[in-house]
Design an enzyme around this catalytic site. Sequence first.
Site, PDB file in Angstrom:
ATOM      1  N   ASP A  13      -4.603  -3.491  -1.808  1.00  0.00           N
ATOM      2  CA  ASP A  13      -6.045  -3.090  -2.182  1.00  0.00           C
ATOM      3  C   ASP A  13      -7.208  -3.858  -1.477  1.00  0.00           C
ATOM      4  O   ASP A  13      -8.292  -4.382  -2.142  1.00  0.00           O
ATOM      5  CB  ASP A  13      -6.261  -3.682  -3.840  1.00  0.00           C
ATOM      6  CG  ASP A  13      -4.923  -2.857  -4.621  1.00  0.00           C
ATOM      7  OD1 ASP A  13      -4.676  -1.900  -4.288  1.00  0.00           O
ATOM      8  OD2 ASP A  13      -4.266  -3.688  -5.447  1.00  0.00           O
ATOM      9  N   LYS A  16      -8.044  -0.643   2.744  1.00  0.00           N
ATOM     10  CA  LYS A  16      -7.402   0.207   3.773  1.00  0.00           C
ATOM     11  C   LYS A  16      -7.931   1.570   4.039  1.00  0.00           C
ATOM     12  O   LYS A  16      -8.299   2.030   5.116  1.00  0.00           O
ATOM     13  CB  LYS A  16      -6.132   0.005   3.960  1.00  0.00           C
ATOM     14  CG  LYS A  16      -5.441  -1.543   4.042  1.00  0.00           C
ATOM     15  CD  LYS A  16      -4.114  -1.623   4.071  1.00  0.00           C
ATOM     16  CE  LYS A  16      -3.277  -1.069   2.533  1.00  0.00           C
ATOM     17  NZ  LYS A  16      -3.630  -2.040   1.342  1.00  0.00           N
ATOM     18  N   HIS A  41      -4.871   5.035  -2.569  1.00  0.00           N
ATOM     19  CA  HIS A  41      -6.497   4.673  -1.445  1.00  0.00           C
ATOM     20  C   HIS A  41      -7.218   5.650  -1.964  1.00  0.00           C
ATOM     21  O   HIS A  41      -7.184   6.741  -2.283  1.00  0.00           O
ATOM     22  CB  HIS A  41      -5.835   5.114   0.002  1.00  0.00           C
ATOM     23  CG  HIS A  41      -5.059   4.252   0.719  1.00  0.00           C
ATOM     24  ND1 HIS A  41      -4.454   4.645   1.728  1.00  0.00           N
ATOM     25  CD2 HIS A  41      -4.735   3.019   0.395  1.00  0.00           C
ATOM     26  CE1 HIS A  41      -3.843   3.645   2.256  1.00  0.00           C
ATOM     27  NE2 HIS A  41      -3.680   2.771   1.377  1.00  0.00           N
ATOM     28  N   GLN A 223      -0.237  -1.216   1.085  1.00  0.00           N
ATOM     29  CA  GLN A 223       0.243  -2.603   0.445  1.00  0.00           C
ATOM     30  C   GLN A 223      -0.245  -3.730   1.239  1.00  0.00           C
ATOM     31  O   GLN A 223      -1.263  -3.384   1.943  1.00  0.00           O
ATOM     32  CB  GLN A 223       1.595  -2.932  -0.048  1.00  0.00           C
ATOM     33  CG  GLN A 223       2.232  -2.344  -1.152  1.00  0.00           C
ATOM     34  CD  GLN A 223       2.610  -0.509  -0.826  1.00  0.00           C
ATOM     35  OE1 GLN A 223       3.277  -0.544   0.002  1.00  0.00           O
ATOM     36  NE2 GLN A 223       2.278   0.441  -1.743  1.00  0.00           N
TER      37      GLN A 223
END
Length: 435
Positions: A13, A16, A41, A223
Amino acid sequence: MPSLAVVGSQWGDEGKGKIVDYLAQEAHVVVRFQGGNNAGHSVMIGEELFKLHHLPSGILRKGKLAVIGNGVVIDPAVLIKEIDALESRGVSVANLRISDRAHVILPYHRLLDGAEERLRKGAKVGTTGRGIGPAYADKATRLGVRMGDLVDVDLLKAKLDFAVPLKQKYLEMCGDDSRLDGRAIMAEYSAHGRRLKPYVTDTGAVVRDALKRKRNILFEGAQGTMLDIDHGTYPYVTSSTTVASNAASGSGVPPSAVGEVFGVVKAYTTRVGEGPFPTELLDETGASIADKGGEFGTTTGRARRCGWLDLMVTKYAHALSGFTGIAMTKIDVLGGFDEVKVCTHYRLDKKKISGIPADLRVLARCEPVYKTLGGWEDLEGATLEKVLKKGFSALPGNMRAYVRFVEKEMGVPVTMLGLGRRRNELLDLRKRKWK
Ligand code: IMP
Ligand code: MG
């Protein structure tokens, strides 16, 4: 842009998706190399929010090849839903390629994810419940079904005939009384196979071929380092390798093909699920960061635990992945505080320690030692516009000092700086002199 991997340096989180979405402009191919639909995402385009779980963020840029690599585990129903949702909003997925070697998440994986968590009672991992761990476990024990099997009815039947009775027994042992209907699973998954067949291919060969033709490859991690199955806070981790080395293995290319590595560092720290978190703030400040940063899971909607930036964590991530740049995200969320803190090291039994201890009981006893830096005002309206136009030098002095402090501590330049949710609210600092 040379080929580049983008990986999370904290507990996921980090934002990305936004970084990948931006860099995808310069890439020809975007590859997801690990994880599954535990990832979420969010990419904001104009006023429209796109939430992706399976599809590489690059899918939102026209004309890019979007690849789901061999290292990923796929829930076909979820993927099909995501494809349909994008197509209904006018986004083409014709450029999607799915690895025939990627493993499939089956209904019993989801059931077992829940059943195993219930058995753990007080020691729950806090998984996303998507069947990720059991699917990777089957891959390792050679019980897995791959995407290539899904599109071949005979192969799929043979695999399910073997796996389903075993999984039924295991479910019972775990105290779950669900009945698995092998025929129904076969019917449902072979239909998924037919639907996804046009996209399924040897993606390793596709990416290697692109490399040969000097195309730019963007490797999209999911992740973060602290959730890595080997290097993270085991057992409070996900079931795949999240560090940069897996960009190669999870895509089917040699390590030398991964040119640069951008570590995504959120300007503060969050984690969902259980496990130690040294800089966690259980006070008003933590709640205010959560609120302002919208720290609720894209996948599960769970509230994320929040705390100050922890350089012990991000330095560890750099040690493992070898960052050539830092993409710092969500620094805007820290606006409005009188002062902000950064953890520079841990103290254990009054002694300074180096590194992240493997023993979580020890990590839980580590006390963060903070450097306090000056705060800055919220960047809004005209000020934000000005900053986006003029760049780094137009940022508030204390914000620049914060960025410089992190760069100096980590020995890596901040190459991207996220200033807001929207697609354009990002500074590209790759050309900036930083030392
Ligand atoms: P799993 O990946 O569903 O098995 O969950 C294992 C751990 O990883 C849990 O603590 C989850 O909250 C965490 N996790 C998995 N995926 C993500 C993600 O994309 N962002 C943040 N945490 C995640
Ligand atoms: Mg996420």
